[in-house]
Design a protein around this motif. Structure first.
Motif, PDB file in Angstrom:
ATOM      1  N   LEU A 121       1.374   2.232  -7.288  1.00  0.00           N
ATOM      2  CA  LEU A 121       0.848   1.010  -6.666  1.00  0.00           C
ATOM      3  C   LEU A 121       1.711  -0.157  -7.119  1.00  0.00           C
ATOM      4  O   LEU A 121       1.801  -0.442  -8.316  1.00  0.00           O
ATOM      5  CB  LEU A 121      -0.611   0.769  -7.055  1.00  0.00           C
ATOM      6  CG  LEU A 121      -1.252  -0.491  -6.475  1.00  0.00           C
ATOM      7  CD1 LEU A 121      -1.329  -0.416  -4.945  1.00  0.00           C
ATOM      8  CD2 LEU A 121      -2.645  -0.705  -7.056  1.00  0.00           C
ATOM      9  N   TRP A 134       7.497   1.641   0.381  1.00  0.00           N
ATOM     10  CA  TRP A 134       6.478   2.250   1.246  1.00  0.00           C
ATOM     11  C   TRP A 134       6.955   3.593   1.790  1.00  0.00           C
ATOM     12  O   TRP A 134       6.211   4.581   1.762  1.00  0.00           O
ATOM     13  CB  TRP A 134       6.150   1.262   2.372  1.00  0.00           C
ATOM     14  CG  TRP A 134       5.216   1.762   3.407  1.00  0.00           C
ATOM     15  CD1 TRP A 134       3.879   2.032   3.263  1.00  0.00           C
ATOM     16  CD2 TRP A 134       5.530   2.038   4.781  1.00  0.00           C
ATOM     17  NE1 TRP A 134       3.350   2.462   4.465  1.00  0.00           N
ATOM     18  CE2 TRP A 134       4.343   2.470   5.413  1.00  0.00           C
ATOM     19  CE3 TRP A 134       6.696   1.955   5.531  1.00  0.00           C
ATOM     20  CZ2 TRP A 134       4.293   2.817   6.757  1.00  0.00           C
ATOM     21  CZ3 TRP A 134       6.649   2.298   6.871  1.00  0.00           C
ATOM     22  CH2 TRP A 134       5.461   2.724   7.475  1.00  0.00           C
ATOM     23  N   THR A 148       2.165   2.818  -2.653  1.00  0.00           N
ATOM     24  CA  THR A 148       1.255   1.898  -1.976  1.00  0.00           C
ATOM     25  C   THR A 148       1.687   0.504  -2.394  1.00  0.00           C
ATOM     26  O   THR A 148       1.771   0.208  -3.589  1.00  0.00           O
ATOM     27  CB  THR A 148      -0.205   2.153  -2.395  1.00  0.00           C
ATOM     28  OG1 THR A 148      -0.556   3.499  -2.032  1.00  0.00           O
ATOM     29  CG2 THR A 148      -1.146   1.163  -1.737  1.00  0.00           C
ATOM     30  N   VAL A 156      -3.058  -4.147   1.687  1.00  0.00           N
ATOM     31  CA  VAL A 156      -2.064  -3.075   1.699  1.00  0.00           C
ATOM     32  C   VAL A 156      -1.089  -3.251   2.864  1.00  0.00           C
ATOM     33  O   VAL A 156      -1.498  -3.500   4.005  1.00  0.00           O
ATOM     34  CB  VAL A 156      -2.753  -1.697   1.779  1.00  0.00           C
ATOM     35  CG1 VAL A 156      -1.741  -0.568   1.944  1.00  0.00           C
ATOM     36  CG2 VAL A 156      -3.602  -1.463   0.527  1.00  0.00           C
ATOM     37  N   ASP A 184       1.272  -1.552   5.463  1.00  0.00           N
ATOM     38  CA  ASP A 184       1.305  -0.242   6.113  1.00  0.00           C
ATOM     39  C   ASP A 184       2.366  -0.236   7.211  1.00  0.00           C
ATOM     40  O   ASP A 184       2.095   0.121   8.352  1.00  0.00           O
ATOM     41  CB  ASP A 184      -0.073   0.108   6.669  1.00  0.00           C
ATOM     42  CG  ASP A 184      -0.191   1.577   7.041  1.00  0.00           C
ATOM     43  OD1 ASP A 184       0.591   2.399   6.499  1.00  0.00           O
ATOM     44  OD2 ASP A 184      -1.041   1.906   7.873  1.00  0.00           O
ATOM     45  N   ASP A 194      -4.380  -5.725   6.856  1.00  0.00           N
ATOM     46  CA  ASP A 194      -5.324  -4.794   6.246  1.00  0.00           C
ATOM     47  C   ASP A 194      -6.494  -5.553   5.621  1.00  0.00           C
ATOM     48  O   ASP A 194      -6.431  -6.756   5.365  1.00  0.00           O
ATOM     49  CB  ASP A 194      -4.594  -3.976   5.160  1.00  0.00           C
ATOM     50  CG  ASP A 194      -5.475  -2.911   4.540  1.00  0.00           C
ATOM     51  OD1 ASP A 194      -6.041  -2.104   5.295  1.00  0.00           O
ATOM     52  OD2 ASP A 194      -5.601  -2.895   3.306  1.00  0.00           O
TER      53      ASP A 194
END
Length: 193
Positions: A46, A67, A72, A88, A90, A107
């Motif tokens: 993370l 990513w 994450t 987050v 994405d 997100d």
């Protein structure tokens, strides 16, 4: 103060110097590749980072690479009180302009304390004092609040252009130091790491 650097003047000088940079894209590539070569970056599950803007060393390629390699990545969402919420990343389609025009993830907001769970924290800075690790930000205090929530053994890295390691940056009680600075020439441990 005699012998101390004035923060406002230092901010003005650095912003002006950044406006005249010859190859900011090359700097971002060098920083990204150096960071991605580090085992502690590769193992971070993370990662808290930020979406760069203007003359900051670009983080867009770094975020995408992290990513794509399975990390994450959480990015900040500025709250009305200038604190940072987190969401987050994405992929490129997950970004949209926020209220102030800064790109933010669409997100669900995860809360200000989400940064506590990050294994690596990458923050913006105009300069870092190599002796103390004190970073010079834009003056809003958002990242100092976020860094106050980060555990003592979590790597905190400020991204800089060459020449932005500057001795004598004044520290105020709310200022939080970083443990490293990443420049095109490499990663430098700063402060009391």
């Amino acid at each position: 103060m005699e012998g101390r650097v004035d923060k406002a003047e230092l901010r003005r000088r650095i912003v002006a110097a950044r406006a005249g940079l010859a190859d900011p894209r090359g700097s971002a590539t060098a920083i990204r590749e150096t960071l991605l070569d580090q085992p502690w970056v590769q193992m971070a599950g993370l990662v808290a980072c930020y979406w760069s803007m203007g003359s900051e060393p670009s983080t867009h390629g770094l975020i995408f690479a992290l990513w794509k390699h399975g990390a994450t990545v959480i990015l900040p969402v500025l709250r009305p009180d200038n604190d940072l919420d987190w969401a987050v990343y994405d992929g490129p389609e997950s970004m949209a302009p926020g209220p102030r025009g800064v790109m933010e993830p669409v997100d669900t907001r995860r809360g200000v304390d989400t940064i506590r769970t990050a294994a690596l924290v990458i923050v913006p800075a105009l300069a870092v004092d190599p002796s103390t690790g004190v970073r010079l930000g834009r003056g809003g205090g958002s990242y100092d609040r976020a860094l106050a929530r980060v555990g003592p053994n979590v790597p905190t890295v400020a991204l800089l252009h060459e020449g932005e390691l500057i001795e004598g940056i004044p520290a105020e009680p709310h200022d939080r130091a970083v443990s490293m600075a990443a420049l095109p020439s490499g990663i430098v441990g700063v402060g009391r790491m």
